[in-house]
Design an enzyme around this catalytic site. Structure first.
Site, PDB file in Angstrom:
ATOM      1  NE  ARG A 149      -1.727   2.111   3.599  1.00  0.00           N
ATOM      2  CZ  ARG A 149      -2.524   2.739   4.291  1.00  0.00           C
ATOM      3  NH1 ARG A 149      -3.561   2.283   4.980  1.00  0.00           N
ATOM      4  NH2 ARG A 149      -1.634   3.428   5.190  1.00  0.00           N
ATOM      5  CE1 TYR A 161      -4.586   6.355   8.060  1.00  0.00           C
ATOM      6  CE2 TYR A 161      -4.466   5.685   5.716  1.00  0.00           C
ATOM      7  CZ  TYR A 161      -4.457   5.533   6.890  1.00  0.00           C
ATOM      8  OH  TYR A 161      -4.477   4.033   7.216  1.00  0.00           O
ATOM      9  CG  ASP A 213      -6.783   3.488   3.448  1.00  0.00           C
ATOM     10  OD1 ASP A 213      -7.856   4.000   3.271  1.00  0.00           O
ATOM     11  OD2 ASP A 213      -6.682   2.906   4.368  1.00  0.00           O
ATOM     12  CG  HIS A 215      -7.875   6.751   6.625  1.00  0.00           C
ATOM     13  ND1 HIS A 215      -8.311   7.351   7.717  1.00  0.00           N
ATOM     14  CD2 HIS A 215      -7.751   5.282   6.821  1.00  0.00           C
ATOM     15  CE1 HIS A 215      -8.105   6.409   8.796  1.00  0.00           C
ATOM     16  NE2 HIS A 215      -7.714   5.351   8.208  1.00  0.00           N
ATOM     17  CD  GLU A 239      -7.853   0.098   3.233  1.00  0.00           C
ATOM     18  OE1 GLU A 239      -6.823  -0.280   2.659  1.00  0.00           O
ATOM     19  OE2 GLU A 239      -7.787   0.230   4.346  1.00  0.00           O
ATOM     20  CD  GLU A 265      -9.758   0.955   8.005  1.00  0.00           C
ATOM     21  OE1 GLU A 265      -9.057   0.112   7.034  1.00  0.00           O
ATOM     22  OE2 GLU A 265      -9.210   1.810   8.612  1.00  0.00           O
ATOM     23  NE  ARG A 286      -9.134  -3.773   4.000  1.00  0.00           N
ATOM     24  CZ  ARG A 286      -8.212  -3.251   4.996  1.00  0.00           C
ATOM     25  NH1 ARG A 286      -8.377  -2.163   5.417  1.00  0.00           N
ATOM     26  NH2 ARG A 286      -7.434  -4.060   5.794  1.00  0.00           N
ATOM     27  CD  GLU A 342      -3.880  -2.921   6.894  1.00  0.00           C
ATOM     28  OE1 GLU A 342      -4.973  -3.209   7.488  1.00  0.00           O
ATOM     29  OE2 GLU A 342      -3.485  -1.735   6.825  1.00  0.00           O
ATOM     30  CD1 TRP A 405      -6.752  11.622  10.843  1.00  0.00           C
ATOM     31  CD2 TRP A 405      -7.196   9.581  11.431  1.00  0.00           C
ATOM     32  NE1 TRP A 405      -5.744  11.183  10.973  1.00  0.00           N
ATOM     33  CE2 TRP A 405      -5.866   9.627  11.032  1.00  0.00           C
ATOM     34  CE3 TRP A 405      -7.856   8.366  11.706  1.00  0.00           C
ATOM     35  CZ2 TRP A 405      -5.041   8.705  11.113  1.00  0.00           C
ATOM     36  CZ3 TRP A 405      -6.921   7.232  11.890  1.00  0.00           C
ATOM     37  CH2 TRP A 405      -5.496   7.097  11.540  1.00  0.00           C
TER      38      TRP A 405
HETATM   39 MG   LIG Z   1      -7.433   1.195   6.055  1.00  0.00          MG
END
Ligand SMILES: [Mg+2]
Length: 405
Positions: A149, A161, A213, A215, A239, A265, A286, A342, A405
């Site tokens: 990643r 991030y 990602d 985020h 992602e 996630e 995820r 991951e 965030w």
């Molecule tokens: Mg992530």
């Protein structure tokens, strides 16, 4: 079955970062461990376990994993949510650990046995500037990773991030009484990131699996634009393009890009995943074993995903402990529609506090052959690193308003 749970205890420790571990003991002398770490909310889940779950466990039959899961899920009345589901996850993992130890088998054998020889892993590479990012990607490849990643700095922003400025590496949760405030500007990010990933792809050639990602920071329209712009970079996945609370929004993203999408996630139950999976709006789900109800519930989510050709790809940051990370690798080895795991890696101290049978080599993970989950806790060492308050950052836009965030 005469065996019973005779003791349950919560272990809070901070070897490099905070972890919440549940320890169960049976009358037969078996010990099972589960992970209930919720980054930045560790004491809430520790209290949930100590005050509301531990008193219910003594005397239960440890063999009845599914029944105990249903008892804790339906018996709470206030269902779901990250704290409740992390607590249930910990109990579930500890019971699978005990069942494996009682059988003398690694948990993956109890889940049907291996469907693959090893579990593909991806890790993170990040740097503020492109030349350093390319060096970081090369370093991860030299460590054996076949999937990386890539995250980079953004001109005009002080913090981004997934990208570290200090040499110590990226660890978003900072110790202290309140979260660090970062700044964010989506327009600057969108102008910059396609050229970065194009350059990384050109540097590594066609074979390395590249991930990125976003985020949770984009609107559906921005996500669609970014997915389209990244198509030449041939990503393994993009992602968390949107927060995904508005799951229908992913339809718009899907209409405009063939870049594979991965989300989930922060989800904690099958109901968070259902529309994304049945609508075929994502390619990878995820959910983490520590946050979405443990092995038992992840198996349900992954079975639903299999029907729609969605693959499992659990979250594996340093804030899920080596206990639940090991559980995730057992699932990876035994779940047919598993895609990738991951692996952010751990502080050396965390490896010492949680000695484990799982291992990484040549880009792949294996859970090992130790009975149960194969992860133990050095409690004497754990006690030397007490909990310290630490929080993930919060983000504000350049105008001062709070954003994701
Ligand atoms: Mg992530």
């Amino acid at each position: 079955m005469t065996d019973r749970i005779i003791a349950a205890e919560v272990i809070l420790t901070s070897p490099g970062r905070n972890y919440v571990t549940l320890k169960l003991q049976t009358a037969d002398g078996l010990v099972g461990y589960g992970d209930a770490t919720v980054n930045g909310r560790e004491l809430a889940v520790a209290s949930y376990l100590r005050d509301h779950v531990v008193p219910l466990l003594t005397g239960l039959d440890p063999a009845r994993i599914e029944d105990t899961w249903q008892y804790l899920y339906r018996g709470a009345y206030w269902r779901r949510g990250p704290i409740t589901m992390a607590a249930i996850s910990a109990v579930d993992l500890a019971l699978w650990d005990i069942k494996g130890k009682a059988a003398g088998m690694p948990v993956y054998q109890l889940l049907g046995g291996a469907v693959r020889d090893r579990v593909l892993a991806y890790t993170h590479a990040s740097a503020w500037e492109l030349p350093e990012l390319l060096d970081e990607v090369d370093a991860r490849r030299e460590e054996g990773f076949r999937a990386v990643r890539a995250q980079s700095g953004v001109p005009g922003l002080e913090t981004v991030y997934g990208v570290h400025r200090e040499a110590a590496g990226y660890e978003p949760a900072k110790r202290g009484a309140a979260p660090v405030v970062e700044s964010w500007d989506t327009d600057s990010y969108l102008r910059h990131v396609p050229s970065v990933l194009a350059a990384v792809r050109e540097h590594v050639g066609p074979e390395l699996a590249l991930l990125h990602d976003a985020h949770h920071r984009l609107t559906p329209q921005q996500a669609a634009r970014l997915g389209k712009a990244l198509e030449p970079a041939d990503l393994f996945w993009l992602e968390d393009v949107t927060p995904a609370e508005n799951q229908d929004a992913l339809r718009l993203v899907r209409q405009h890009t063939t870049t594979p999408l991965a989300i989930g996630e922060v989800f904690n139950s099958i109901y968070d995943c259902k529309d994304l999976i049945t609508g075929q709006l994502i390619d990878y789900i995820r959910v983490a074993v520590a946050h979405a109800g443990g092995i038992s519930h992840l198996r349900s989510i992954f079975a639903l995903a299999a029907v729609y050709q969605v693959k499992a790809a659990p979250h594996g940051p340093s804030d899920v402990s080596p206990v639940s990370f090991g559980a995730s690798v057992h699932l990876g080895l035994s779940t047919h529609n598993f895609g990738i795991q991951e692996y952010m890696g751990y502080d050396a101290l965390a490896h010492e506090v949680f000695p484990h049978a799982w291992s990484f080599s040549d880009g792949y993970l294996h859970p090992g052959e130790a009975p149960g989950l194969g992860v133990e806790v050095d409690e004497a060492l754990a006690a030397k690193f007490p909990y310290e308050p630490a929080y993930l950052p919060v983000a504000r836009r350049l105008d001062g308003s709070v954003t994701d965030w």
